[in-house]
Motif scaffolding. Structure first.
Motif, PDB file in Angstrom:
ATOM      1  N   PRO A 121      -0.336   0.302   4.562  1.00 43.01           N
ATOM      2  CA  PRO A 121       0.027  -0.555   5.685  1.00 43.01           C
ATOM      3  C   PRO A 121      -1.190  -1.162   6.387  1.00 43.01           C
ATOM      4  N   GLN A 122      -2.376  -0.549   6.178  1.00 43.31           N
ATOM      5  CA  GLN A 122      -3.601  -1.093   6.778  1.00 43.31           C
ATOM      6  C   GLN A 122      -3.858  -2.534   6.339  1.00 43.31           C
ATOM      7  N   THR A 123      -3.419  -2.844   5.123  1.00 41.73           N
ATOM      8  CA  THR A 123      -3.616  -4.194   4.602  1.00 41.73           C
ATOM      9  C   THR A 123      -2.956  -5.228   5.514  1.00 41.73           C
ATOM     10  N   LEU A 124      -1.880  -4.806   6.191  1.00 42.49           N
ATOM     11  CA  LEU A 124      -1.108  -5.741   7.012  1.00 42.49           C
ATOM     12  C   LEU A 124      -1.313  -5.499   8.507  1.00 42.49           C
ATOM     13  N   VAL A 125      -2.417  -4.853   8.848  1.00 41.00           N
ATOM     14  CA  VAL A 125      -2.649  -4.488  10.248  1.00 41.00           C
ATOM     15  C   VAL A 125      -2.726  -5.725  11.141  1.00 41.00           C
ATOM     16  N   SER A 126      -3.120  -6.858  10.567  1.00 38.60           N
ATOM     17  CA  SER A 126      -3.217  -8.094  11.367  1.00 38.60           C
ATOM     18  C   SER A 126      -1.847  -8.559  11.868  1.00 38.60           C
ATOM     19  N   LEU A 127      -0.754  -8.016  11.294  1.00 42.22           N
ATOM     20  CA  LEU A 127       0.592  -8.441  11.712  1.00 42.22           C
ATOM     21  C   LEU A 127       1.202  -7.515  12.767  1.00 42.22           C
ATOM     22  N   GLU A 128       0.458  -6.476  13.145  1.00 43.29           N
ATOM     23  CA  GLU A 128       0.981  -5.569  14.172  1.00 43.29           C
ATOM     24  C   GLU A 128       1.282  -6.335  15.447  1.00 43.29           C
ATOM     25  N   GLY A 129       2.472  -6.123  16.007  1.00 45.32           N
ATOM     26  CA  GLY A 129       2.840  -6.799  17.248  1.00 45.32           C
ATOM     27  C   GLY A 129       3.360  -8.215  17.035  1.00 45.32           C
ATOM     28  N   ASP A 130       3.377  -8.685  15.821  1.00 43.18           N
ATOM     29  CA  ASP A 130       3.872 -10.038  15.510  1.00 43.18           C
ATOM     30  C   ASP A 130       5.390  -9.980  15.395  1.00 43.18           C
ATOM     31  N   ASP A 131       6.099 -10.750  16.216  1.00 46.40           N
ATOM     32  CA  ASP A 131       7.560 -10.570  16.223  1.00 46.40           C
ATOM     33  C   ASP A 131       8.254 -11.240  15.030  1.00 46.40           C
ATOM     34  N   ARG A 132       7.477 -11.866  14.168  1.00 50.88           N
ATOM     35  CA  ARG A 132       8.072 -12.391  12.927  1.00 50.88           C
ATOM     36  C   ARG A 132       8.158 -11.307  11.854  1.00 50.88           C
ATOM     37  N   TYR A 133       7.514 -10.145  12.122  1.00 51.65           N
ATOM     38  CA  TYR A 133       7.309  -9.164  11.058  1.00 51.65           C
ATOM     39  C   TYR A 133       7.826  -7.793  11.465  1.00 51.65           C
ATOM     40  N   ARG A 134       8.538  -7.134  10.528  1.00 46.79           N
ATOM     41  CA  ARG A 134       8.936  -5.744  10.778  1.00 46.79           C
ATOM     42  C   ARG A 134       8.650  -4.919   9.521  1.00 46.79           C
ATOM     43  N   PHE A 135       7.976  -3.792   9.688  1.00 48.17           N
ATOM     44  CA  PHE A 135       7.733  -2.888   8.571  1.00 48.17           C
ATOM     45  C   PHE A 135       8.709  -1.717   8.644  1.00 48.17           C
ATOM     46  N   VAL A 136       9.328  -1.391   7.507  1.00 47.17           N
ATOM     47  CA  VAL A 136      10.216  -0.231   7.433  1.00 47.17           C
ATOM     48  C   VAL A 136       9.768   0.639   6.266  1.00 47.17           C
ATOM     49  N   LYS A 137       9.501   1.919   6.569  1.00 44.22           N
ATOM     50  CA  LYS A 137       9.141   2.826   5.482  1.00 44.22           C
ATOM     51  C   LYS A 137      10.436   3.343   4.860  1.00 44.22           C
ATOM     52  N   GLY A 138      10.598   3.106   3.568  1.00 40.97           N
ATOM     53  CA  GLY A 138      11.810   3.578   2.900  1.00 40.97           C
ATOM     54  C   GLY A 138      11.838   3.198   1.444  1.00 40.97           C
ATOM     55  N   ASP A 139      12.878   3.715   0.791  1.00 40.13           N
ATOM     56  CA  ASP A 139      12.981   3.663  -0.668  1.00 40.13           C
ATOM     57  C   ASP A 139      14.005   2.601  -1.079  1.00 40.13           C
ATOM     58  N   ILE A 140      13.691   1.829  -2.105  1.00 40.53           N
ATOM     59  CA  ILE A 140      14.690   0.858  -2.593  1.00 40.53           C
ATOM     60  C   ILE A 140      15.899   1.572  -3.215  1.00 40.53           C
ATOM     61  N   ALA A 141      15.749   2.861  -3.502  1.00 44.44           N
ATOM     62  CA  ALA A 141      16.883   3.609  -4.057  1.00 44.44           C
ATOM     63  C   ALA A 141      17.809   4.159  -2.966  1.00 44.44           C
ATOM     64  N   ASP A 142      17.433   3.931  -1.689  1.00 44.44           N
ATOM     65  CA  ASP A 142      18.226   4.454  -0.572  1.00 44.44           C
ATOM     66  C   ASP A 142      19.253   3.394  -0.168  1.00 44.44           C
ATOM     67  N   THR A 143      20.441   3.471  -0.760  1.00 45.59           N
ATOM     68  CA  THR A 143      21.435   2.412  -0.551  1.00 45.59           C
ATOM     69  C   THR A 143      21.905   2.336   0.903  1.00 45.59           C
ATOM     70  N   THR A 144      21.958   3.484   1.578  1.00 46.23           N
ATOM     71  CA  THR A 144      22.399   3.461   2.981  1.00 46.23           C
ATOM     72  C   THR A 144      21.413   2.673   3.826  1.00 46.23           C
ATOM     73  N   LEU A 145      20.133   2.954   3.606  1.00 41.52           N
ATOM     74  CA  LEU A 145      19.094   2.239   4.359  1.00 41.52           C
ATOM     75  C   LEU A 145      19.137   0.744   4.035  1.00 41.52           C
ATOM     76  N   ILE A 146      19.259   0.411   2.763  1.00 42.28           N
ATOM     77  CA  ILE A 146      19.261  -1.009   2.373  1.00 42.28           C
ATOM     78  C   ILE A 146      20.451  -1.720   3.036  1.00 42.28           C
ATOM     79  N   ALA A 147      21.623  -1.070   2.964  1.00 39.33           N
ATOM     80  CA  ALA A 147      22.821  -1.692   3.550  1.00 39.33           C
ATOM     81  C   ALA A 147      22.610  -1.915   5.048  1.00 39.33           C
ATOM     82  N   ARG A 148      21.978  -0.950   5.710  1.00 41.86           N
ATOM     83  CA  ARG A 148      21.740  -1.083   7.158  1.00 41.86           C
ATOM     84  C   ARG A 148      20.792  -2.245   7.442  1.00 41.86           C
ATOM     85  N   LEU A 149      19.716  -2.322   6.671  1.00 41.09           N
ATOM     86  CA  LEU A 149      18.738  -3.396   6.900  1.00 41.09           C
ATOM     87  C   LEU A 149      19.353  -4.770   6.636  1.00 41.09           C
TER      88      LEU A 149
END
Ligand code: NAD
Ligand code: DAU
Length: 384
Positions: free
Chosen positions: A45-73
């Motif tokens: 995530p350090q690679t994208l540290v310049s986007l911290e606080g930018d309201d165009r961007y949201r980071f979510v830690k999670g797995d593409i195999a987690d269908t519940t999380l994907i459906a929620r997002l």
């Protein structure tokens, strides 16, 4: 994050290509991005540290195999497109331990597709018509080429040779099947070898730069005459944007830089650049650190991409030549030693020790330093 524009969901956006894609995206667009990444050893995530606080961007830690999380997002953000970068991506790791590759690249892609299908089925009108699922894949699905074979075109047969390539081929087939069977609006890209800023130093180009500066051996598998077709990473990103905007549904697009080069030539070029930009204190050339080591099992001899379709249909062309791209890359690694130090965690060092470490097979031949070792042990247990 910003609510006024629809936005896209990027998976694997803390890895090398995904992070470059997100950074590039905001250079030419204000459209929001949700970045879903599991943060494996390869995600930073350090690679994208310049986007911290930018309201165009949201980071979510999670797995593409987690269908519940994907459906929620998907429900929360209602993206107009998904760009799927998330994968296990390193061929040597797939030889040591294929399981993670099967899990993320096959099971993960399947679960992601299924959750996206449910979301897309519920869309209406223009939102449904305009939705896109872009799957980022590789030229390795086509197998290997003889020296005089024509470059891979989109109609080449799939003949994957490594567990990594086979897992990506399987994911491509699933994507295709979700279009053919359910009508999911997909498009797939198959790209050649990328290089550039933020690439994890397990891959040839960053590994050679980082090892050279650290005074370590520069390991060349086999005879070093394997050919890859190199593309600067931001050119891959611009190609993905073009395909997302105008690619034909259900189709695949090969992406490449028309830069076929044997590995030893790549390494010699990097050594020459470092000799110029950061000469060794002892006055010797970095080429002295080149060390021929045991070959990769099943090592594909040559890849080459015929990129005429994307050039013809979408008007895409790479902006960088290999000469300009490699100069920028070497300069970036010289200027960003801190980024490299951060990713060289304990897990990374354990991998390097297992794959290249002492007490293994003898190297095939050494130019320069003595005492270096090489090993490719397909039987070894994954330790990272
Ligand atoms: P990378 O290994 O640098 O990054 C992969 C990212 O995916 C990491 O951030 C990791 O944390 C994340 N990830 C892994 N498993 C995940 C999971 N289950 N759920 C969510 N996130 C997960 O890879 P890269 O080189 O950036 O490659 C990106 C994509 O492009 C891959 O699909 C790869 O097959 C493809 N590709 C790579 C190249 C290349 O030369 N690197 C060339 C052609 C295609
Ligand atoms: O072709 C696209 C693929 O390119 C992507 O799908 C993969 O995700 C990406 O990792 C890359 O695969 P390669 O196996 O071609 O990349 P890698 O950097 O691992 O190796 C490039 C070449 O250099 C290959 O022929 C193996 C060789 N090599 C690699 C390493 C790490 C060496 O000779 N020594 C090394 O230490």
């Amino acid at each position: 994050m910003s609510q006024n524009k629809q936005g896209i969901l990027v998976t694997g956006g803390a890895g090398f290509i995904g992070a470059n894609f997100v950074l590039d995206w905001f250079r030419s667009s204000d459209e929001p991005v949700v970045n879903l990444d599991l943060l494996t050893y390869a995600g930073n995530p350090q690679t994208l540290v310049s986007l911290e606080g930018d309201d165009r961007y949201r980071f979510v830690k999670g797995d593409i195999a987690d269908t519940t999380l994907i459906a929620r997002l998907l429900g929360e953000h209602e993206p107009r497109a998904i760009v799927n970068f998330a994968a296990e991506s390193h061929v040597d790791r797939s030889i040591h331990g294929p399981e993670d590759f099967i899990q993320t690249n096959i099971v993960g892609t399947f679960r992601l597709l299924d959750a996206v299908r449910a979301y897309w089925t519920g869309l209406k009108g223009e939102a449904k018509d305009n939705f896109r699922f872009l799957h980022v894949s590789t030229d390795e699905v086509y197998g290997t080429l003889a020296p005089d074979d024509p470059a891979f075109s989109e109609t080449n047969q799939y003949l994957p040779n490594s567990p990594y390539a086979a897992s990506k081929a399987a994911s491509d087939h699933l994507v295709r099947a979700y279009h053919h069977t359910y009508g999911l609006p997909v498009v797939t890209t198959n790209c050649s070898n990328n290089y550039g800023p933020y690439q994890f130093p397990e891959k040839l180009i960053p590994l050679v730069i980082v090892n050279a500066l650290a005074g370590k051996p520069l390991p060349i598998y086999g005879d070093g005459q394997q050919v890859r077709d190199w593309l600067y990473v931001t050119d891959h990103c611009s190609a993905i944007r073009e395909v997302l905007a105008a690619g034909q549904l259900g189709e695949t697009y090969n992406i490449g830089g028309w830069n076929e080069k044997p590995n030893i030539e790549i390494v010699n070029t990097i050594c020459a650049l470092l000799d110029k930009l950061r000469p060794r204190a002892d006055g010797a050339g970095y080429g002295e650190q080149i060390t021929y080591v045991t070959d990769r099992p099943g090592h594909d001899r040559r890849y080459a991409i015929d990129a005429r379709r994307i050039e013809r249909e979408l008007g895409w062309k790479p902006a960088e030549t290999f000469e300009t791209g490699i100069e920028k890359t070497v300069a970036w690694y010289l200027d960003n030693a801190g980024w490299v130090e951060d990713v060289q965690s304990g897990a990374y060092r354990a991998w390097v020790e297992k794959h290249y470490g002492d007490g293994r097979d003898k190297p095939k031949g050494i130019r320069g330093r003595s005492g270096s070792r090489s090993v490719v042990r397909p039987d070894a247990k994954e330790a990272v």
